[in-house]
Write a protein that holds these residues in place. Structure first.
Motif, mmCIF file in Angstrom:
data_model
loop_
_atom_site.group_PDB
_atom_site.id
_atom_site.type_symbol
_atom_site.label_atom_id
_atom_site.label_comp_id
_atom_site.label_asym_id
_atom_site.label_seq_id
_atom_site.Cartn_x
_atom_site.Cartn_y
_atom_site.Cartn_z
ATOM 1 N N SER A 110 -20.215 -62.305 14.373
ATOM 2 C CA SER A 110 -19.486 -63.229 13.520
ATOM 3 C C SER A 110 -20.735 -64.241 12.568
ATOM 4 O O SER A 110 -20.307 -64.315 11.347
ATOM 5 C CB SER A 110 -18.570 -64.205 14.103
ATOM 6 O OG SER A 110 -17.964 -65.042 13.465
ATOM 7 N N GLN A 139 -22.189 -62.220 10.013
ATOM 8 C CA GLN A 139 -21.443 -62.113 8.920
ATOM 9 C C GLN A 139 -21.067 -63.366 7.980
ATOM 10 O O GLN A 139 -20.744 -63.447 6.687
ATOM 11 C CB GLN A 139 -20.112 -61.431 9.358
ATOM 12 C CG GLN A 139 -19.224 -60.685 8.435
ATOM 13 C CD GLN A 139 -18.499 -61.636 7.207
ATOM 14 O OE1 GLN A 139 -18.038 -62.817 7.721
ATOM 15 N NE2 GLN A 139 -18.233 -61.117 6.303
ATOM 16 N N GLN A 148 -13.652 -69.089 10.545
ATOM 17 C CA GLN A 148 -14.570 -68.328 11.155
ATOM 18 C C GLN A 148 -15.859 -68.896 11.787
ATOM 19 O O GLN A 148 -16.266 -68.635 13.203
ATOM 20 C CB GLN A 148 -15.157 -67.296 10.193
ATOM 21 C CG GLN A 148 -16.301 -66.085 10.895
ATOM 22 C CD GLN A 148 -16.908 -65.321 9.695
ATOM 23 O OE1 GLN A 148 -16.379 -65.544 8.532
ATOM 24 N NE2 GLN A 148 -17.802 -64.383 10.358
ATOM 25 N N GLY A 205 -11.814 -60.581 10.692
ATOM 26 C CA GLY A 205 -12.595 -59.241 10.329
ATOM 27 C C GLY A 205 -11.862 -58.252 9.693
ATOM 28 O O GLY A 205 -12.390 -57.719 8.685
ATOM 29 N N THR A 244 -12.619 -57.269 5.836
ATOM 30 C CA THR A 244 -13.204 -55.824 5.529
ATOM 31 C C THR A 244 -11.964 -55.211 4.376
ATOM 32 O O THR A 244 -12.512 -54.522 3.387
ATOM 33 C CB THR A 244 -12.851 -54.828 6.878
ATOM 34 O OG1 THR A 244 -13.528 -55.757 8.021
ATOM 35 C CG2 THR A 244 -13.194 -53.333 6.647
ATOM 36 N N SER A 271 -17.968 -57.030 9.064
ATOM 37 C CA SER A 271 -16.572 -57.559 9.226
ATOM 38 C C SER A 271 -15.529 -56.500 9.997
ATOM 39 O O SER A 271 -14.854 -56.786 10.822
ATOM 40 C CB SER A 271 -16.116 -57.753 7.969
ATOM 41 O OG SER A 271 -16.484 -58.684 7.062
ATOM 42 N N MET A 290 -16.743 -57.004 13.584
ATOM 43 C CA MET A 290 -16.107 -58.151 14.137
ATOM 44 C C MET A 290 -14.583 -57.954 14.167
ATOM 45 O O MET A 290 -14.089 -58.304 15.353
ATOM 46 C CB MET A 290 -16.296 -59.325 12.971
ATOM 47 C CG MET A 290 -15.980 -60.666 13.477
ATOM 48 S SD MET A 290 -16.478 -61.824 12.095
ATOM 49 C CE MET A 290 -14.889 -61.835 10.884
ATOM 50 N N ALA A 291 -13.767 -57.201 13.332
ATOM 51 C CA ALA A 291 -12.547 -56.673 13.690
ATOM 52 C C ALA A 291 -12.387 -55.907 14.807
ATOM 53 O O ALA A 291 -11.501 -56.128 15.744
ATOM 54 C CB ALA A 291 -11.896 -56.116 12.534
#
Length: 135
Positions: A8, A11, A62, A85, A89, A120, A123-124
């Motif tokens: 994170s 990103q 974030q 995320g 994305t 992303s 992260m998701a």
């Protein structure tokens, strides 16, 4: 959850670089039937985003969640990062300037958008499904 926080943070750095580049080059958002204008980019960056970054409210959230995850890891904070995320994305993949940069190499935009999109997605995945290394 520290690996999620690290992803994170990386990103988020790319998001900040994208925001800086978009403001410098006046690259407003262009997603689907919605298109921003260079004249309104300072306003749009807060709520809609730019061609190269998520909206500032998402970047701030974030950052807060990333720090919170490092200070006191909680599953709900990881889920918030996962939802962010997913949004990032999808947003990056829908942005026309990113699509153009992925089709035709642009030394400035292609690496930035590709790396941000991959991070992303990670992260998701880790935010919603959990980091496989922590199982």
């Amino acid at each position: 959850m520290k690996r999620l926080a690290a992803v994170s943070a990386a990103q988020l750095c790319l998001g900040a670089m994208g925001l800086r580049t978009a403001l410098r080059d006046r690259r407003s958002y262009d997603v689907g039937f919605r298109r921003g204008s260079a004249e309104n980019i300072e306003r749009d960056q807060w709520f809609i985003g730019t061609a190269l970054s998520a909206p500032n409210y998402m970047l701030v959230l974030q950052g807060v969640c990333t720090v919170a995850l490092l200070v006191r890891p909680r599953r709900w904070v990881a889920r918030v990062l996962g939802v962010l995320g997913v949004g990032m994305t999808c947003g990056q993949a829908a942005e026309r300037s990113a699509q153009a940069a992925w089709r035709h190499w642009d030394a400035q935009i292609t690496p930035l958008t590709a790396a941000a999109t991959v991070l992303s997605a990670v992260m998701a995945w880790w935010g919603l499904a959990g980091d496989p290394a922590e199982s």
